[in-house]
Design a protein around this motif. Structure first.
Motif, short mmCIF file in Angstrom:
data_model
loop_
_atom_site.label_atom_id
_atom_site.label_comp_id
_atom_site.label_asym_id
_atom_site.label_seq_id
_atom_site.Cartn_x
_atom_site.Cartn_y
_atom_site.Cartn_z
N ASP A 164 0.86 -1.18 0.00
CA ASP A 164 0.00 0.00 0.00
C ASP A 164 0.90 1.23 0.00
O ASP A 164 1.58 1.51 0.99
N ASP A 182 0.21 4.40 0.12
CA ASP A 182 -0.16 5.41 1.09
C ASP A 182 0.38 5.06 2.48
O ASP A 182 0.96 5.89 3.17
N ALA A 183 0.20 3.80 2.85
CA ALA A 183 0.73 3.34 4.15
C ALA A 183 2.25 3.38 4.15
O ALA A 183 2.87 3.72 5.17
N GLN A 204 3.35 6.92 4.72
CA GLN A 204 3.16 7.27 6.14
C GLN A 204 4.31 6.70 6.98
O GLN A 204 4.87 7.39 7.83
N THR A 205 4.67 5.46 6.72
CA THR A 205 5.76 4.83 7.46
C THR A 205 7.08 5.55 7.21
O THR A 205 7.84 5.83 8.15
N LEU A 243 8.81 -1.67 5.81
CA LEU A 243 7.72 -1.94 4.89
C LEU A 243 7.63 -3.40 4.47
O LEU A 243 6.63 -3.82 3.89
#
Length: 196
Positions: free
Chosen positions: A10, A12-13, A16-17, A39
Motif C-alpha cells: 500500500d 499510502d501506508a 506514512q511509514t 515496509l
C-alpha cells in the motif's frame, strides 16, 4: 504492451511509514534499508514507487506539511494578532504530541543531524519553515495596518520570536515535556503579542 506487475504494498501506508521514520530518525539517520525493512519490501519496489531516497523524503515532507498548513490557515483567519499567535502556538503543541506519531516537528527533527553532504535537505527544511514565518509576518503587518497592533510594532522581530517559540516547543515536546506545560508555555508566549 505488457502491463507492469501490481505493487504488493500500500503506497499510502508506505509513505506514512517513511514519513514517520524520517521524522523520528532524521533524513541522514534513515537508510533505505530502514525503510524497506519497516515496509517488508525490497529496494527495487521502493525505488519503482517513489524514486530516490530524496524524492521519497520530499513526498513524506509534503504529507507531513498537510496538518501544519491547515493549522496555519486557521490561525491566520483569527480576528486579532494575539489570537493568531495563540491558535498557532497551541495547535502546533497539539500536533507535536499527537498520539501514535513521533513527538516534535519533522521540519526541525529531520535536518538537525545532517552533514554537509545533505545540506540541500537542511536548506529545503529551512525554506519550508521560512514560508511559515513570512505568512506570520504578513499577518502581523496587516494587524498594524488595521490598528490591531500598535504602529511601530517590529513585525519582523515578533514573527521571528513566534517561530522560535514554536520550534523551541517542538524540541521540548520531542524531549518529553508534558502537554500541560507545553500548552502553558504556548499561552504565556502568546501574551507577548500586544492585545488589540
Amino acid at each position: 504492451m505488457p502491463r507492469g506487475r501490481k505493487r504488493m504494498f500500500d503506497e499510502d501506508a508506505a509513505l506514512q511509514t517513511a514519513m514517520e521514520l524520517f521524522w523520528r530518525q532524521g533524513y541522514e539517520g534513515t537508510s533505505i534499508a530502514d525503510i524497506t525493512q519497516a515496509l517488508g519490501i525490497q529496494p527495487p519496489s521502493l525505488y519503482a514507487a517513489f524514486g530516490s531516497k530524496r524524492e521519497l523524503f520530499e513526498k513524506a515532507l509534503d504529507r507531513y506539511m498537510a496538518r501544519p498548513t491547515a493549522d496555519l490557515r486557521e490561525a491566520m483567519a483569527r480576528p486579532t494578532a494575539r489570537e493568531v499567535a495563540l491558535h498557532l502556538l497551541t495547535s502546533r503543541v497539539e500536533a507535536f504530541i499527537a498520539p501514535g506519531l513521533p513527538r516534535g516537528c519533522m521540519t526541525v527533527r529531520a535536518g538537525l543531524a545532517c552533514g554537509e553532504a545533505h545540506s540541500d535537505v537542511v536548506d529545503l527544511l529551512a525554506a519550508v519553515r521560512e514560508e511559515t514565518r513570512k505568512t506570520v509576518l504578513e499577518r502581523f503587518e496587516k494587524a498594524v495596518a488595521d490598528g490591531d497592533l500598535p504602529a511601530g510594532t517590529d513585525c519582523g522581530a515578533l514573527a521571528r520570536c513566534l517561530m522560535a517559540t514554536i520550534y523551541g516547543l517542538s524540541v521540548e515536546a520531542a524531549s518529553g515535556a508534558p502537554r500541560e506545560e507545553l500548552l502553558a508555555a504556548a499561552t504565556f508566549a502568546a501574551q507577548l503579542v500586544p492585545a488589540g
